[in-house]
Write a protein that holds these residues in place. Structure first.
Motif, PDB file in Angstrom:
ATOM      1  N   LEU A 150       0.889  -1.240  -0.052  1.00  0.00           N
ATOM      2  CA  LEU A 150       0.266  -0.003   0.054  1.00  0.00           C
ATOM      3  C   LEU A 150       0.873   1.211  -0.165  1.00  0.00           C
ATOM      4  N   ARG A 151       1.855   1.047   0.823  1.00  0.00           N
ATOM      5  CA  ARG A 151       2.773   2.425   0.977  1.00  0.00           C
ATOM      6  C   ARG A 151       3.404   2.845  -0.526  1.00  0.00           C
ATOM      7  N   HIS A 152       3.728   1.641  -0.890  1.00  0.00           N
ATOM      8  CA  HIS A 152       4.378   1.766  -2.535  1.00  0.00           C
ATOM      9  C   HIS A 152       3.478   2.080  -3.644  1.00  0.00           C
ATOM     10  N   SER A 153       2.233   2.481  -3.127  1.00  0.00           N
ATOM     11  CA  SER A 153       1.323   2.205  -4.393  1.00  0.00           C
ATOM     12  C   SER A 153       1.005   3.897  -4.762  1.00  0.00           C
ATOM     13  N   SER A 154       0.392   4.123  -5.804  1.00  0.00           N
ATOM     14  CA  SER A 154      -0.068   5.259  -6.164  1.00  0.00           C
ATOM     15  C   SER A 154      -1.526   5.340  -6.719  1.00  0.00           C
ATOM     16  N   VAL A 155      -2.591   5.920  -6.441  1.00  0.00           N
ATOM     17  CA  VAL A 155      -3.960   5.935  -6.837  1.00  0.00           C
ATOM     18  C   VAL A 155      -4.353   7.097  -7.443  1.00  0.00           C
ATOM     19  N   LEU A 156      -5.165   7.080  -8.158  1.00  0.00           N
ATOM     20  CA  LEU A 156      -5.900   8.477  -8.881  1.00  0.00           C
ATOM     21  C   LEU A 156      -7.345   8.013  -8.544  1.00  0.00           C
TER      22      LEU A 156
END
Lengths: 261, 87
Positions: free
Chosen positions: A28-34
Motif C-alpha cells: 500500500l505504501r508503495h502504491s499510487s492511486v488516482l
C-alpha cells in the motif's frame, strides 16, 4: 511529508487481517492511486484509501464546492463553499493521515490531459459524474494497461465493477452509449457505500488479496437493501478494448485473484 | 411468474415499485405486459441504445436472440440496466 504517527502502528488492525501483515502495508505504501472526481463517491474512496495508507493519492476535480454537495461530499465542509474541491479535499485528507502524499489536481479530465493526470498510477478509481469524462478515462486506462475501478450512483442505488481488459470488459463494452450528464438525486449513504466498495477493490488489488469484481458488476439497491451481481462479457467488436488480446492474463495475480502492483 | 427488477431511474414510471411480477412466456410478452401496465415506460424500454437486459444475471443480446425467442421460466429475474453516472 513526515507522518506525525509512527508509520505502522496506526495500521495494526488491518495488518492483522489473515494474509496481510507488514508486506501488505508496504505494498500500500508503495502504491499510487488516482481518484478521479471528488464528489460523493470520491469522498468515500479518497478517505478510505488515505486511512488505509496508500503511498500517493492523486485527487482530481475541476469543480468548486457548492452548498448542494454537502449532503454527501464529506471531504468538503461548510467553510469550503466556493473553494476548489481538490484543495478542500486535500486539506481534509492531509488531516487524516500525514503519511500519505496527496497531489491535488484542479482539472477537468479530457483526452488532452488524461495521460498527464493518470500517468504513473498503480490503479485508477473512477468517481466522475458524467460519461464523457468516464469514457476518456476508460480509453486511457485500456491503452495504458492500468486497472480501473468503476462506480456510479443514482438515488439509493449504485454499481461497482473492476475493469482490466483483456481479463474483463471495459466501460464501452458494458455501456457503448450513454445519455448526456444531468443532475441526479443521490443520498450520501448510497455514494458512501459504493465509494467504500470501490476503495475495497483498489486496496484488494494493491495488496493482492481477495477476489476482485472482474467480469462482474455488483449492484446495490439501498431501497430494498439488496445486492445483486451481473455477469459482464467483453465485446469483441468494442472500439476501445476490442483489439486488446483475448485470453491473456495481464494481471500477475492469477485467475480472479487480486494482484500485486 | 417472471419478475422484473426496476432500476431506480425508471421507478417514477411504475409508481415507485421496486419489482413487478408479470405473466409472459417470452421476454417479448413480459416486456409487453410491463408496458401495457405502465405505458410511460415505453420510450425507455424500446430505446435499446441505452438499455441492457439481463436474465438471472446473464446478459441477453436481444438483437441477436430476438425478444420473442427468449423463453421465460417461472422464477426468472429480469434486470433492466440503463447507464447511470452519478458520482
Amino acid at each position: 511529508m513526515t507522518s506525525l504517527v509512527p508509520s505502522f502502528d496506526r495500521y495494526q488492525r488491518q495488518m492483522g487481517l489473515p494474509g496481510w501483515g507488514r508486506d501488505a502495508q508496504e505494498r500500500l505504501r508503495h502504491s499510487s492511486v488516482l481518484v478521479a472526481g471528488l464528489g460523493g463517491l470520491g469522498s468515500a474512496v479518497a478517505t478510505n484509501l488515505v486511512l488505509a495508507g496508500v503511498g500517493r493519492l492523486r485527487i482530481c476535480d475541476a469543480d468548486t464546492v457548492d452548498v448542494t454537495n454537502l449532503n454527501r461530499q464529506f471531504l468538503h465542509k461548510e467553510g469550503s463553499i466556493g473553494s476548489r474541491k481538490a484543495s478542500s479535499a486535500m486539506d481534509t485528507l492531509a488531516s487524516l493521515n500525514s503519511g500519505v502524499e496527496i497531489e491535488p489536481v484542479s482539472s477537468c479530465i479530457d483526452a488532452g490531459n488524461v495521460a498527464e493526470i493518470a500517468g504513473g498510477m498503480s490503479i485508477i478509481v473512477d468517481c466522475l459524474d458524467n460519461f464523457e469524462g468516464r469514457y476518456v478515462l476508460n480509453r486511457w486506462a485500456v491503452e495504458a494497461g492500468i486497472p480501473l475501478v468503476h462506480g456510479a450512483v443514482w438515488g439509493l442505488e449504485g454499481r461497482v465493477t473492476f475493469m482490466a481488459p483483456p481479463r474483463t470488459p471495459c466501460l464501452a463494452c458494458i455501456f457503448p452509449n450513454a445519455p448526456p450528464a444531468g443532475s441526479v438525486p443521490v443520498l450520501g449513504a448510497a455514494s458512501c457505500a459504493i465509494g467504500s466498495l470501490q476503495a475495497m477493490e483498489a486496496v484488494k488489488y494493491i495488496v493482492g488479496q481477495g477476489r476482485l469484481l472482474e467480469g462482474r458488476m455488483l449492484i446495490f439497491d439501498g431501497a430494498t437493501m439488496r445486492f445483486c451481481e451481473l455477469e459482464l462479457r467483453r465485446n469483441s467488436q468494442c472500439p476501445v478494448c476490442g483489439r486488446v488480446g483475448h485470453g491473456k492474463n495481464r494481471l500477475p495475480g492469477g485467475s480472479g485473484k487480486a494482484s500485486s502492483v | 411468474m417472471p419478475k422484473v427488477i426496476i432500476p431506480s431511474p425508471l421507478r417514477e414510471y411504475v409508481d415507485e415499485r421496486y419489482e413487478i411480477q408479470l405473466e409472459g412466456k417470452s421476454l417479448a410478452e413480459t416486456i409487453e405486459a410491463l408496458i401495457s401496465m405502465y405505458p410511460d415506460l415505453r420510450p425507455a424500454l424500446l430505446d435499446t441504445l441505452f438499455l441492457s437486459i439481463f436474465i438471472n444475471g446473464k446478459k441477453i443480446d436481444v438483437e441477436k436472440e430476438g425478444w420473442d425467442r427468449v423463453i421465460m421460466n417461472e422464477d426468472d429475474e429480469v434486470s433492466l440496466i440503463i447507464p447511470i453516472a452519478g458520482g
